[in-house]
Design an enzyme around this catalytic site. Structure first.
Site, PDB file in Angstrom:
ATOM      1  NE  ARG A   1      -4.434  34.929  -2.314  1.00 27.30           N
ATOM      2  CZ  ARG A   1      -5.066  34.663  -3.460  1.00 27.30           C
ATOM      3  NH1 ARG A   1      -6.371  34.765  -3.526  1.00 27.30           N
ATOM      4  NH2 ARG A   1      -4.387  34.303  -4.532  1.00 27.30           N
TER       5      ARG A   1
ATOM      6  CD  GLU B   1     -13.560  39.263  11.901  1.00 24.40           C
ATOM      7  OE1 GLU B   1     -12.750  40.116  11.504  1.00 24.40           O
ATOM      8  OE2 GLU B   1     -14.749  39.518  12.192  1.00 24.40           O
TER       9      GLU B   1
ATOM     10  N   GLY C   1       5.827  30.467  -5.269  1.00 21.84           N
ATOM     11  CA  GLY C   1       6.623  30.800  -6.465  1.00 21.84           C
ATOM     12  C   GLY C   1       7.449  32.053  -6.251  1.00 21.84           C
TER      13      GLY C   1
ATOM     14  CD1 TRP D   1       9.966  32.339   0.962  1.00 23.81           C
ATOM     15  CD2 TRP D   1      10.757  30.628  -0.252  1.00 23.81           C
ATOM     16  NE1 TRP D   1      10.958  31.736   1.695  1.00 23.81           N
ATOM     17  CE2 TRP D   1      11.465  30.677   0.971  1.00 23.81           C
ATOM     18  CE3 TRP D   1      11.090  29.638  -1.175  1.00 23.81           C
ATOM     19  CZ2 TRP D   1      12.475  29.773   1.290  1.00 23.81           C
ATOM     20  CZ3 TRP D   1      12.110  28.742  -0.859  1.00 23.81           C
ATOM     21  CH2 TRP D   1      12.785  28.812   0.368  1.00 23.81           C
TER      22      TRP D   1
ATOM     23  NE  ARG E   1      -6.433  37.482  -6.735  1.00 21.18           N
ATOM     24  CZ  ARG E   1      -5.201  37.967  -6.768  1.00 21.18           C
ATOM     25  NH1 ARG E   1      -5.001  39.259  -6.741  1.00 21.18           N
ATOM     26  NH2 ARG E   1      -4.159  37.159  -6.837  1.00 21.18           N
TER      27      ARG E   1
ATOM     28  NE  ARG F   1      -0.258  27.622 -10.397  1.00 18.04           N
ATOM     29  CZ  ARG F   1       0.264  28.174  -9.324  1.00 18.04           C
ATOM     30  NH1 ARG F   1       1.374  27.707  -8.809  1.00 18.04           N
ATOM     31  NH2 ARG F   1      -0.322  29.197  -8.747  1.00 18.04           N
TER      32      ARG F   1
ATOM     33  CD  GLU G   1      -9.967  28.404 -10.601  1.00 19.24           C
ATOM     34  OE1 GLU G   1      -9.545  27.935  -9.521  1.00 19.24           O
ATOM     35  OE2 GLU G   1     -11.188  28.543 -10.841  1.00 19.24           O
TER      36      GLU G   1
ATOM     37  CG  HIS H   1       5.082  24.345  -5.079  1.00 16.59           C
ATOM     38  ND1 HIS H   1       4.207  25.336  -4.741  1.00 16.59           N
ATOM     39  CD2 HIS H   1       5.166  24.369  -6.447  1.00 16.59           C
ATOM     40  CE1 HIS H   1       3.765  25.937  -5.842  1.00 16.59           C
ATOM     41  NE2 HIS H   1       4.337  25.372  -6.884  1.00 16.59           N
TER      42      HIS H   1
ATOM     43  CG  LEU I   1      -6.702  19.885  13.004  1.00 14.68           C
ATOM     44  CD1 LEU I   1      -7.318  21.257  13.318  1.00 14.68           C
ATOM     45  CD2 LEU I   1      -5.246  20.077  12.592  1.00 14.68           C
TER      46      LEU I   1
ATOM     47  CD1 TRP J   1      -7.610  20.860 -12.543  1.00 14.99           C
ATOM     48  CD2 TRP J   1      -5.853  19.516 -12.811  1.00 14.99           C
ATOM     49  NE1 TRP J   1      -7.819  19.734 -11.770  1.00 14.99           N
ATOM     50  CE2 TRP J   1      -6.751  18.903 -11.925  1.00 14.99           C
ATOM     51  CE3 TRP J   1      -4.660  18.852 -13.126  1.00 14.99           C
ATOM     52  CZ2 TRP J   1      -6.509  17.651 -11.345  1.00 14.99           C
ATOM     53  CZ3 TRP J   1      -4.409  17.607 -12.543  1.00 14.99           C
ATOM     54  CH2 TRP J   1      -5.326  17.027 -11.673  1.00 14.99           C
TER      55      TRP J   1
ATOM     56  CG  ASP K   1      -0.867  33.390  -3.334  1.00 13.95           C
ATOM     57  OD1 ASP K   1      -0.191  32.710  -4.134  1.00 13.95           O
ATOM     58  OD2 ASP K   1      -1.461  34.427  -3.667  1.00 13.95           O
TER      59      ASP K   1
HETATM   60  C1  FPP Z   1       0.476  28.953  -4.168  1.00 15.35           C
HETATM   61  O1  FPP Z   1       1.726  29.494  -4.441  1.00 15.35           O
HETATM   62  C2  FPP Z   1       0.580  27.564  -3.728  1.00 15.35           C
HETATM   63  C3  FPP Z   1       0.079  26.484  -4.407  1.00 15.35           C
HETATM   64  C4  FPP Z   1      -0.607  26.601  -5.701  1.00 15.35           C
HETATM   65  C5  FPP Z   1       0.232  25.109  -3.913  1.00 15.35           C
HETATM   66  C6  FPP Z   1       0.253  24.952  -2.425  1.00 15.35           C
HETATM   67  C7  FPP Z   1       0.887  23.653  -2.155  1.00 15.35           C
HETATM   68  C8  FPP Z   1       1.730  23.378  -1.141  1.00 15.35           C
HETATM   69  C9  FPP Z   1       2.030  24.321  -0.044  1.00 15.35           C
HETATM   70  C10 FPP Z   1       2.422  22.091  -1.081  1.00 15.35           C
HETATM   71  C11 FPP Z   1       1.604  20.844  -1.257  1.00 15.35           C
HETATM   72  C12 FPP Z   1       0.535  20.661  -0.228  1.00 15.35           C
HETATM   73  C13 FPP Z   1       0.330  19.571   0.541  1.00 15.35           C
HETATM   74  C14 FPP Z   1      -0.902  19.530   1.370  1.00 15.35           C
HETATM   75  C15 FPP Z   1       1.265  18.447   0.643  1.00 15.35           C
HETATM   76  P1  FPP Z   1       1.999  30.003  -5.912  1.00 15.35           P
HETATM   77  O2  FPP Z   1       2.722  28.931  -6.652  1.00 15.35           O
HETATM   78  O3  FPP Z   1       0.735  30.459  -6.555  1.00 15.35           O
HETATM   79  O4  FPP Z   1       2.944  31.224  -5.636  1.00 15.35           O
HETATM   80  P2  FPP Z   1       3.098  32.545  -6.511  1.00 15.35           P
HETATM   81  O5  FPP Z   1       1.761  33.245  -6.490  1.00 15.35           O
HETATM   82  O6  FPP Z   1       4.155  33.293  -5.795  1.00 15.35           O
HETATM   83  O7  FPP Z   1       3.510  32.096  -7.880  1.00 15.35           O
END
Ligand code: FPP
Length: 239
Positions: free
Chosen positions: A184, A203, A19, A21, A190, A67, A63, A33, A127, A65, A16
């Site tokens: 997380r 844990e 966005g 960042w 959450r 966005r 969820e 991303h 792995l 989808w 998480d």
């Molecule tokens: C949450 O950050 C992140 C995601 C919804 C996507 C995670 C995807 C990647 C790390 C890249 C693609 C993955 C692979 C396996 C190639 P957010 O956008 O919800 O951040 P925010 O809460 O700050 O808006």
């Protein structure tokens, strides 16, 4: 196979904060991303190096989808590009990729990439990387319940025979040990519909850093935090 003492067999991560960042760095969300993919690669390498046997990454929730379509498309594209660029290294590192989640709502192109990475990495033994993609834990449990109900209706098993093990074996994660540690990032505390059944005795660790900043040192720190915890599984502490 037995794991090293103090090292979790299975780590599951809710990645998480991409966005936030990006915003903090004056960038577009998709750039967060892209940077997040670098952390994905570091997490996989660290897991292999430290002897973690299973790593589950929450890459796209059901969820998600909802966005904006541009962001969904960017995430799908990033996934396809990562598959194309990284599969050779995954094979070389002994990583097997298995996708958990619904498969029926992706484009043909994304489905092909999913199949390709699963097939090409199938022999990996160090792995197992579980990619939660169009994943919802409630959908997974509902699907398992339907599957068991159908077996009961067909007379294959009696309702009284339905067991926890049967449920576990009907989930996407069949055959995978439950996560020992759920992480997380970004300070949110959450589960957001992630591994609700499987995380019963896990844990939890909620570092403040955003996912793009969760690099090898943060991964190692998470292992230290885990090693310091006292897991009792509902029993009393050993003297
Ligand atoms: C949450 O950050 C992140 C995601 C919804 C996507 C995670 C995807 C990647 C790390 C890249 C693609 C993955 C692979 C396996 C190639 P957010 O956008 O919800 O951040 P925010 O809460 O700050 O808006």
């Amino acid at each position: 196979m037995e794991n090293k003492i103090g090292i979790p067999t299975h780590i599951a991560i809710i990645m998480d904060g991409n966005g936030r960042w990006a915003k903090a760095h004056g960038k577009e969300r998709y750039e967060g991303h892209i940077e997040g993919v670098v952390s994905v690669k570091e997490a996989i390498r660290s897991a292999v190096r430290r002897g973690v046997r299973y790593l589950t990454l929450y890459a796209f929730s059901t969820e998600n989808w909802g966005r904006p379509i541009e962001e969904v498309d960017a995430l799908m594209e990033l996934f396809c590009r990562s598959v194309t660029n990284e599969t050779d290294e995954l094979v070389a590192e002994g990583v097997r990729v298995r996708m958990i989640g619904r498969r029926d709502r992706f484009s043909e192109r994304v489905r092909e990439h999913l199949l390709s990475i699963e097939e090409r990495t199938a022999a990996g033994e160090k792995l197992t990387l579980l990619l939660a993609f169009d994943y919802s834990s409630r959908e997974e449990i509902t699907r398992a319940a339907k599957c068991i109900a159908e077996r009961v209706a067909a007379g294959e098993i009696a309702a009284s025979e339905v067991s926890e093990q049967m449920v576990a074996e009907s989930l996407y994660t069949a055959g995978v040990p439950d996560p020992d540690l759920v992480i997380r990032t970004s300070g949110e505390c959450r589960l957001s519909n992630f591994l609700l059944w499987q995380a019963s005795y896990a844990e939890f660790y909620f570092p403040e850093v955003m996912w793009p900043d969760f690099r090898a040192d943060e991964f190692d720190h998470a292992l230290e935090v885990y090693a310091s915890r006292n897991r009792r599984f509902g029993l009393v502490a050993k003297e």
